[in-house]
Structure formats: structure tokens, C-alpha cells
Design a protein around this motif. Sequence first.
Motif, mmCIF file in Angstrom:
data_model
loop_
_atom_site.group_PDB
_atom_site.id
_atom_site.type_symbol
_atom_site.label_atom_id
_atom_site.label_comp_id
_atom_site.label_asym_id
_atom_site.label_seq_id
_atom_site.Cartn_x
_atom_site.Cartn_y
_atom_site.Cartn_z
ATOM 1 N N UNK A 225 0.807 -1.220 0.000
ATOM 2 C CA UNK A 225 0.000 0.000 0.000
ATOM 3 C C UNK A 225 0.838 1.267 0.000
ATOM 4 N N UNK A 226 2.052 1.199 0.569
ATOM 5 C CA UNK A 226 2.892 2.386 0.667
ATOM 6 C C UNK A 226 3.594 2.728 -0.638
ATOM 7 N N UNK A 227 3.692 1.775 -1.560
ATOM 8 C CA UNK A 227 4.467 2.018 -2.775
ATOM 9 C C UNK A 227 3.652 1.882 -4.057
ATOM 10 N N UNK A 228 2.612 1.057 -4.055
ATOM 11 C CA UNK A 228 1.861 0.780 -5.286
ATOM 12 C C UNK A 228 0.996 1.968 -5.695
ATOM 13 N N UNK A 229 0.860 2.143 -6.996
ATOM 14 C CA UNK A 229 0.016 3.202 -7.522
ATOM 15 C C UNK A 229 -0.528 2.814 -8.881
ATOM 16 N N UNK A 230 -1.358 3.666 -9.444
ATOM 17 C CA UNK A 230 -1.952 3.418 -10.754
ATOM 18 C C UNK A 230 -1.836 4.680 -11.590
#
Length: 322
Positions: A225-230
Motif C-alpha cells: 500500500x505504501x508504494x503501489x500506484x496506478x
Amino acid sequence: MTTKERVLRYLEENRGTPLSGEILAQQLGVSRTAVWKAVGDLKKEGHRIEAVQNKGYTLSEENNVLSVQGIRKYRKDPSLPIVVEAELVSTNTTAKQLAAQGAVHGTLVIADRQTGGRGRRGRSFVSPPGTGLYLSMVVRSCLPMESAVLVTSAAAVAVCRAVEKTTGRQLSIKWVNDLFFNGRKCCGILTEASADMETGGVDYLVVGIGLNCFEPQGGWPQEIAEIAGSIFRAGETADRCQIAAAIADELLELCRQLPDTAFMQEYRARNFVPGRDIFIVQNGERRPARAKEITDDGHLLVILPDGTQEELSTGEVSIRLE
């Protein structure tokens, strides 16, 4: 090709424009009942098809279901094989199986969901349905095995170019195989090679790309959750078929140019690692260093605390930015 697939092809070719059931039936040489049934099946699969009396069937401009027909209409060479599945364990696994059976250069495998998506070093890659692009391409190459790393670098540039052309979003690269958008990881690349034992070169490569288009419902798993993005926010729309086709075409073109490394200039320009203090993580140990530059063969040149330099290649290490 089934009636359903043929109906979808016509709807894709005329996306946003109504097509009457009568015209579709005439074009396909089937009954209007067969067309009606095919449309019903497509709607069950999630395709956004509107049926208006006296006008016909219209495939919505915002239809976002991955399909062979939807991708093929954007390809520069629509004759190249495309496999699209709602679910696979891993697109790389399927592509390797096809390559071992003789699949041609440029064969593309895409899944809406992976149950066992993988990243480097056996790490899992979260692949929920309806939110990303999970694709693998078979690359037939005469490159020596030690130069195969260039294909990963080429894939990173290909994704950046494709996303920018189709969406306007600009991605950055973290050496060697991760792409970032707005400071968060949105894409990972995994290249796997099969050696030709007689020549010592590459028999085939499978280039796997996982691109997060949308955040999954409920958010990312806690561990990422701290690193993933879209690359898109909630409420935005995107044509994943168009993006997939653009990635495939850009990758094929860059692979055609190899071993020419002119694209590495763009790879370096998009990379945010050189000039940064980093940690090299290798064999369970963590060493500080400063990233100096990326070479034409895709290696990372670093300066260690004692002033000595070391050249790192993919597969040896991963890095953590300070």
C-alpha cells in the motif's frame, strides 16, 4: 471465429456507432436471433453494449473489456497472434508454453486477472481483474544471452512511450525494471529467457509486463500500500485495449532495432536512479552506494563508500532508494 467474436469485431470497428441487428446478420451470414444471442453473451462478459429500438446495437466508447478484437484493431500488424483470457495463472507461464511449442515472434498473451502473477526473484505480483494490463510477448532473438538485459530496458521504454501516446501520462523508470507515476510504482517487468544450447545465444525471450491502470476496489494489499500506484484515478476511463496494442507495437519496434542501443539515451533520461544515494541489496546484505550512471548495456555503475566503482547487472541485485 465464432459468431460472438465476429459480432464483437464489427462492433469494435464501429465503436460508438449503432449497427442494426439486420445489418450484422447480413454481414455475418447468420440469423438475427444468432446476433441477439451473441450480443447477450457479450454483455454477460461485461461489454457495454446498448440496444436501441430502430437504431441497433452500439458498443460504448467507454467499453473497457479486454478482447482480441479490441486489441487487434489498434495493432500495426493485426495478423500477429493474440491470446486474451479472463484469467491465467501467469501470462509469462502461458507465453513460455506457447514459445516452447513454436509460437512466432510477437505472439501476445494477455489476461484480465492473474492468480499467480510473478515479479523478479519469485515475488508475487498483485493482479486483480478489471484494473490492470497483464501481458507477455514472445520475442525471438539472435542476441547473445549476456545482452538479453537490453530487452528489459527496451520494454521499459516501450511502456513509457505507449502510455504517453495513448493517455498523456509520463512515467519514470527505476533501474532496472520498475516504472513509476507520481512517485508510486505502477508497472513491473519480468523478462525470462530460454537458451539455445548449441549457439550459446537466446532461443526465445518472454517479456512480461504488469501495468496498474486503476486502483483495485478496496485499495492495495497492506504489504504494498505504501508504494503501489496506478496511472488513472477513480472515475477516469481508459481503453486498455488501445494501451495494450501500443505497448506491443512499441516493444516490437525496439526489439527490431536491437542490438542498436540508441534507445538507452531515452532510458537514461527517464530514469531517476543515477545521482541518488542507494542501498545495494545482495545475498542478504545491504550496502550503501551512490548511483553514478547507466551504461549502454543496461548496467548500473555505482560508487562505493571507499571510492571504488562497481558495475551492477540485472539479476544480481535490487536497490532501495534512501
